[in-house]
Design a protein around this motif. Structure first.
Motif, PDB file in Angstrom:
ATOM      1  N   VAL A 149       2.531   3.661  -1.731  1.00  0.00           N
ATOM      2  CA  VAL A 149       2.670   4.160  -3.099  1.00  0.00           C
ATOM      3  C   VAL A 149       3.791   5.201  -3.209  1.00  0.00           C
ATOM      4  CG1 VAL A 149       1.483   5.380  -4.964  1.00  0.00           C
ATOM      5  CG2 VAL A 149       0.245   3.703  -3.589  1.00  0.00           C
TER       6      VAL A 149
ATOM      7  N   ARG B 166       0.817  -1.222   0.000  1.00  0.00           N
ATOM      8  CA  ARG B 166       0.000   0.000   0.000  1.00  0.00           C
ATOM      9  C   ARG B 166       0.854   1.277   0.000  1.00  0.00           C
ATOM     10  NH1 ARG B 166      -3.968  -0.661   4.951  1.00  0.00           N
ATOM     11  NH2 ARG B 166      -4.700   1.357   4.119  1.00  0.00           N
TER      12      ARG B 166
ATOM     13  N   ARG C 232      -1.670   6.950  -6.922  1.00  0.00           N
ATOM     14  CA  ARG C 232      -1.413   5.729  -7.672  1.00  0.00           C
ATOM     15  C   ARG C 232      -0.042   5.795  -8.335  1.00  0.00           C
ATOM     16  NH1 ARG C 232      -5.278   6.299 -10.622  1.00  0.00           N
ATOM     17  NH2 ARG C 232      -4.326   6.727 -12.664  1.00  0.00           N
ATOM     18  N   PHE C 233       0.721   4.684  -8.259  1.00  0.00           N
ATOM     19  CA  PHE C 233       2.036   4.616  -8.896  1.00  0.00           C
ATOM     20  C   PHE C 233       1.847   4.479 -10.400  1.00  0.00           C
ATOM     21  CE2 PHE C 233       5.755   2.312 -10.501  1.00  0.00           C
ATOM     22  CZ  PHE C 233       6.786   3.071  -9.972  1.00  0.00           C
TER      23      PHE C 233
ATOM     24  N   LYS D  62       7.228   3.652  -2.923  1.00  0.00           N
ATOM     25  CA  LYS D  62       7.625   2.992  -4.169  1.00  0.00           C
ATOM     26  C   LYS D  62       8.093   4.021  -5.192  1.00  0.00           C
ATOM     27  CE  LYS D  62       6.134  -0.329  -7.679  1.00  0.00           C
ATOM     28  NZ  LYS D  62       5.049  -1.235  -8.146  1.00  0.00           N
TER      29      LYS D  62
ATOM     30  N   LEU E 298       3.905   9.441  -9.862  1.00  0.00           N
ATOM     31  CA  LEU E 298       2.543   9.325  -9.330  1.00  0.00           C
ATOM     32  C   LEU E 298       1.503   9.862 -10.308  1.00  0.00           C
ATOM     33  CD1 LEU E 298       3.217  10.467  -5.643  1.00  0.00           C
ATOM     34  CD2 LEU E 298       3.100   8.126  -6.536  1.00  0.00           C
TER      35      LEU E 298
END
Length: 511
Positions: A362, A360, A436-437, A365, A430
């Motif tokens: 994001v 989760r 969201r990636f 990452k 993003l």
């Protein structure tokens, strides 16, 4: 009379060579070349900053982002063994890695240099040998059981070893070499995942492990083979001297360790990669022989250790220099843990993040991807040219030569990533809503995990391991570099920090 004839012949030969060299040099578009030695002098002068030097050469080429040079300016060699095409143009990279994949294998120079260490393992093979291992590994890397095994190894290593070492360093205000700890952690994890045997190099007293030392030594000696003409290391091997003697001794230790690991797996199979490959068959329908199984395992150890640890080292360095990014990362982690474990901060640090919790994260990452954009674990990759070809940008590539695509340079090109390409900016990964990636639509702008048929199978597991480790450190501690410590790149195939990453740790107060 004879003396005059010899002088005349020498003068004629020299004149002919200089004319030939002049015509060759006119066709080359890279750094300056000299007779016989080509661009080797400049390569030697810039050896301590080779990746930035290559980037500078590519930027100087403008939109083409491609140049050609020669390191052996001798007729019959200049267009083959000594000829290099260097590029960071995304279209050219796609051409190499996908469109004309079969025309750009690793090639004989690379495979011969690495054969003693990696044999015909997945990272040192081409053709059917590579394909069968790739298909077998692809099936295993998609299984949930392998993900669960990785989570088990990572979380155990963090909880029982990493946290204890960091806690002691924090309490006594002792600086640590974070790169060394990360190398040990990823080495223990990948050994556990690959053949179910934990070398325990990440322990409170940081012991020297014979297998780890021998593996490092063998890798370093193997890399030296790529830096010098092939005849030189073959001569050393023939007389068993220098780096080749060191390599032989190291390989014997590695071989013994791998034999013991294989014997143990055959007696008690588990869910590790080696146990899984023991059940698989080769192209002829036969079970893989022991020698191949050991090399397959070593290939995974080489790929899984250095890449993740190096990426994490540059991640922590980047975060220390961008405090606003650090705050956003910690905020995201605490938000996820508050939802998963409740309001009590103590519950957040009792156990490392599960892989489901790490999934989760994001923004974290995105920060890791941004690190790999600027500091790819493998900064340059090399391919052999099987037959004459033409790149999408019009560059002609001769058969028998070498192509280098510079992953390090791609992330530093304004033409690819914009005017702010040198800024550490996770937001570029993003979606518009920052929730969201979103990797770039042109996948060949970012090839830190390779691309095309050789895309890294362990990419998702690598991200999860890196997110788990990054969270485990940043949730408990604030990092600061040791005053006067110089962070600089080590010139090797992997982007290590030459002097390590020495830091102080201060406990973080969570609210």
């Amino acid at each position: 009379m004879e003396t005059l004839f010899v002088l005349f012949t020498a003068a004629a030969a020299t004149s002919a060579y200089l004319v030939w060299f002049y015509l060759l040099a006119r066709q080359l578009t890279g750094p300056k070349v000299w007779p016989v030695v080509g661009s080797l002098p400049l390569l030697f002068l810039n050896r301590r900053r080779i990746h930035d030097w290559i980037s500078g050469n590519l930027r100087a080429m403008g939109g083409t982002a491609t140049y050609q040079t020669c390191t052996i300016c001798i007729p019959f060699f200049a267009r083959r063994q000594g000829f290099y095409t260097v590029t960071c143009h995304p279209r050219n990279i796609e051409h190499i890695l996908r469109t004309r994949f079969d025309n750009y294998p690793k090639g004989p120079t690379w495979q011969t240099a690495f054969h003693d260490l990696l044999g015909q393992g997945i990272f040192n093979s081409d053709g059917d040998t590579w394909l069968i291992q790739r298909k077998t590994a692809a099936l295993e890397f998609t299984t949930r059981t392998l993900r669960q095994a990785m989570a088990r190894w990572v979380n155990r290593t963090i909880k029982t070893r990493l946290w204890r070492i960091l806690e002691k360093a924090s309490e006594h205000n002792i600086p640590i070499d974070l790169q060394d700890l990360l190398l040990r952690l990823t080495f223990d994890n990948i050994c556990g995942l690959t053949f179910g045997k934990d070398p325990e190099t990440l322990s409170p007293d940081l012991p020297e492990n014979p297998f780890a030392i021998a593996f490092d030594s063998a890798t370093e000696a193997t890399l030296q083979r790529l830096l010098y003409p092939g005849f030189l290391w073959r001569l050393k091997k023939l007389f068993n001297i220098g780096a080749e003697l060191k390599l032989e001794k190291s390989l014997q230790i590695v071989e013994n360790y791998m034999s013991d690991a294989l014997t143990a797996r055959k007696e008690t199979p588990s869910d590790d990669l080696l146990s899984r490959f023991m059940k698989k068959r080769d192209v002829d329908g036969n079970l893989f022989p022991n020698a191949i199984l050991k090399r397959i395992a070593l290939n995974f150890v080489l790929a899984g250790r250095d890449t993740s640890s190096v990426a994490l080292s540059w991640f922590f360095w980047s975060v220390m220099n961008n405090k606003h990014v650090e705050e956003k990362i910690v905020s995201e982690i605490t938000t996820v843990l508050r939802e998963a474990r409740g309001e009590n901060p103590r519950a957040w640090v009792e156990e490392p993040l599960s892989f489901d919790e790490a999934d989760r994260l994001v923004y974290l990452k995105a920060a890791l991807a941004e690190t790999l954009r600027l500091y790819p674990s493998v900064p340059e990759d090399f391919k052999y040219v099987v037959s004459d070809d033409v790149f999408p940008d019009g560059t002609r590539v001769p058969a028998g030569s070498t192509v280098t695509y510079s992953i390090y340079s791609v992330g530093r090109m304004k033409s690819v990533w914009g005017e702010d390409c040198l800024e550490f900016k996770p937001e570029r990964w993003l979606s518009a809503g920052l929730d969201r990636f979103e990797p770039p639509k042109d996948g060949y702008r970012f090839v830190a995990f390779n691309a095309g048929p050789r895309t890294c199978l362990g990419k998702d597991l690598a991200y999860l391991q890196m997110k788990s480790v990054a969270s485990a450190v940043l949730l408990r501690y604030r990092l600061s570099p040791v005053p006067g410590h110089r962070v600089e790149q080590k010139m090797s195939l992997t982007l290590f920090m030459k002097n390590g990453l020495r830091v102080y740790l201060r406990p973080r107060v969570l609210a």
